[in-house]
Design an enzyme around this catalytic site. Structure first.
Site, PDB file in Angstrom:
ATOM      1  N   GLU A  83      44.670  50.880  37.019  1.00 46.85           N
ATOM      2  CA  GLU A  83      44.378  50.045  38.546  1.00 46.85           C
ATOM      3  C   GLU A  83      43.078  50.298  39.531  1.00 46.85           C
ATOM      4  O   GLU A  83      42.178  50.009  40.343  1.00 46.85           O
ATOM      5  CB  GLU A  83      45.809  50.774  39.353  1.00 46.85           C
ATOM      6  CG  GLU A  83      46.931  50.020  39.318  1.00 46.85           C
ATOM      7  CD  GLU A  83      46.802  49.132  39.372  1.00 46.85           C
ATOM      8  OE1 GLU A  83      46.206  47.819  39.643  1.00 46.85           O
ATOM      9  OE2 GLU A  83      48.383  47.835  38.268  1.00 46.85           O
ATOM     10  N   TYR A  89      46.498  49.195  48.194  1.00 47.46           N
ATOM     11  CA  TYR A  89      47.089  48.771  47.022  1.00 47.46           C
ATOM     12  C   TYR A  89      46.742  49.475  45.306  1.00 47.46           C
ATOM     13  O   TYR A  89      48.014  49.515  45.401  1.00 47.46           O
ATOM     14  CB  TYR A  89      45.556  47.957  46.797  1.00 47.46           C
ATOM     15  CG  TYR A  89      46.069  47.168  45.449  1.00 47.46           C
ATOM     16  CD1 TYR A  89      46.024  46.473  45.342  1.00 47.46           C
ATOM     17  CD2 TYR A  89      45.257  47.924  44.444  1.00 47.46           C
ATOM     18  CE1 TYR A  89      46.964  45.554  44.887  1.00 47.46           C
ATOM     19  CE2 TYR A  89      45.953  47.056  42.887  1.00 47.46           C
ATOM     20  CZ  TYR A  89      45.821  45.931  43.688  1.00 47.46           C
ATOM     21  OH  TYR A  89      46.529  45.486  41.257  1.00 47.46           O
ATOM     22  N   ASP A 136      46.759  42.031  46.088  1.00 48.70           N
ATOM     23  CA  ASP A 136      44.863  41.584  45.758  1.00 48.70           C
ATOM     24  C   ASP A 136      44.635  40.557  45.680  1.00 48.70           C
ATOM     25  O   ASP A 136      45.138  39.403  46.557  1.00 48.70           O
ATOM     26  CB  ASP A 136      44.187  42.063  44.441  1.00 48.70           C
ATOM     27  CG  ASP A 136      45.661  41.310  44.145  1.00 48.70           C
ATOM     28  OD1 ASP A 136      46.158  40.102  43.168  1.00 48.70           O
ATOM     29  OD2 ASP A 136      45.059  41.776  42.623  1.00 48.70           O
TER      30      ASP A 136
END
Ligand code: SF4
Length: 369
Positions: free
Chosen positions: A48, A131, A149
């Site tokens: 990520e 996030y 996103d």
């Protein structure tokens, strides 16, 4: 207008219908990516962080090599920052590597080297934002946390034909993503939305006829997919020329270290400067001012292109000769072969220059006086 289009244009799709259509499509067609073959939070977290502002294709070779070198949070926490940055070299946005390293130390000290299990403790880890915390916890631990996103934002804006000032802010997108989250499989659902945005509902060429949720899509029915999402104005790209001095001594190139506190601080790079007005006299003067090196630039040896955020960079590497004794401060200057340079934390631009030189252009036939 067909009946299905009227339905899509006039009513809100039901969550269950979207879950079935998109979840089924994702299960059938998802790309086989290495971080999707595990439920271990650490490799998912690394992926990520690497994928922020970077494409899957660029990330793939770095991901494998990084995990090979630092196979656990504890191993990462015990590494020197210099080695972590070297493993990151070429991926760009180096604050991500520094944050990952800092966070690994925090987790080793306070969480026995494990990624946290709750959103609250994940958000307390240095450098981990909403996030990243939501991505890791929904994918690795199955927590019902929505993700937003750029891909998800675009898909939602189109699916629901979202227009108006309210949809310029992030909050309403989070609320909608939460409302439509598949709580049975939040990780797969989040990844399915992002996958749809990355491969089907792309910014300029949405493949609406092949879209698994096309029948539910208001933007498709209204013929306005390309108008969405309505966006904040984009900064116009700026063209910049970066000129570098390739100074060689016995088959080794001179690298300089960027100052601490600057963007990409403490990375090694070929001495360079950005030139507003192009020309060799500027290069010599600016290399002296910035790096304390007196050089005489010669012929153009390497040319490449690079892009950072809104800057389109034309990269030019000039052979150069030193007009002074070779500098010796090892904290600031280093003479390296191209093979040694790739093991150092270097900027992406320096990597491109070195790649351009690799086809037998060293030695450059330049001597240090
Ligand atoms: Fe995107 Fe078209 Fe699918 Fe709508 S139908 S979600 S606009 S690809």
């Amino acid at each position: 207008m067909s009946a299905s289009a009227r339905t899509a244009a006039g009513s809100r799709p039901r969550p269950a219908a979207l879950h079935q259509a998109l979840g089924g499509w994702y299960a059938r067609t998802r790309r086989d990516l290495p971080w999707r073959r595990t439920r271990d939070a650490y490799p998912i977290w690394v992926s990520e962080v690497m994928l922020q502002q970077t494409t899957v294709r660029t990330v793939l070779p770095y991901y494998e090599a990084f995990l090979h070198r630092f196979p656990s949070i504890r191993a990462l926490s015990e590494a020197r920052e210099e080695d972590v940055l070297a493993a990151w070299s070429g991926l760009g946005y180096y604050h991500r590597a520094r944050n990952l390293h800092r966070a690994a130390r925090h987790l080793t000290e306070r969480h026995r080297g494990q990624f946290p299990k709750t959103l609250e403790s994940a958000l307390a880890v240095p450098g981990v934002g909403l996030y990243t915390a939501s991505a890791v916890l929904s994918i690795a631990r199955g927590l019902p946390l929505p993700l937003v996103d750029g891909n998800v934002r675009r898909v939602l804006a189109r699916l629901f034909a979202l227009r108006g000032p309210e949809w310029l802010r992030d909050g309403p997108f989070y609320n909608l993503a939460e409302e439509f989250l598949d709580r049975e499989s939040p990780g797969d659902w989040n990844q399915a939305l992002m996958e749809l945005g990355a491969t089907v509902c792309t910014p300029r060429r949405p493949a609406c006829p092949a879209c698994p949720v096309g029948v539910h899509c208001r933007a498709k029915a209204l013929g306005i997919a390309l108008e969405l999402p309505e966006g904040r104005a984009r900064r116009a790209p700026v063209d910049v020329t970066v000129a570098a001095a390739l100074v060689e001594k016995e088959g080794r190139l001179l690298l300089v270290r960027r100052e601490e506190g600057r963007l990409m601080g403490r990375l090694w790079e070929v001495p360079q400067t950005s030139l507003e007005s192009r020309g060799l006299p500027d290069l010599a003067r600016e290399i002296q001012e910035r790096h304390g090196l007196r050089v005489v630039p010669g012929a153009l040896a390497v040319r490449a292109r690079h892009a950072i955020t809104f800057r389109r960079i034309r990269l030019e590497g000039y052979r150069a000769r030193l007009r002074q004794p070779a500098p010796v401060d090892p904290e600031r200057y280093k003479w390296v072969s191209p093979a040694e340079a790739v093991k150092l934390p270097t900027s992406s631009m320096t990597r491109k220059l070195l790649r351009g030189l690799k086809d037998g252009q060293l030695p450059l036939d330049l001597q240090v006086r």
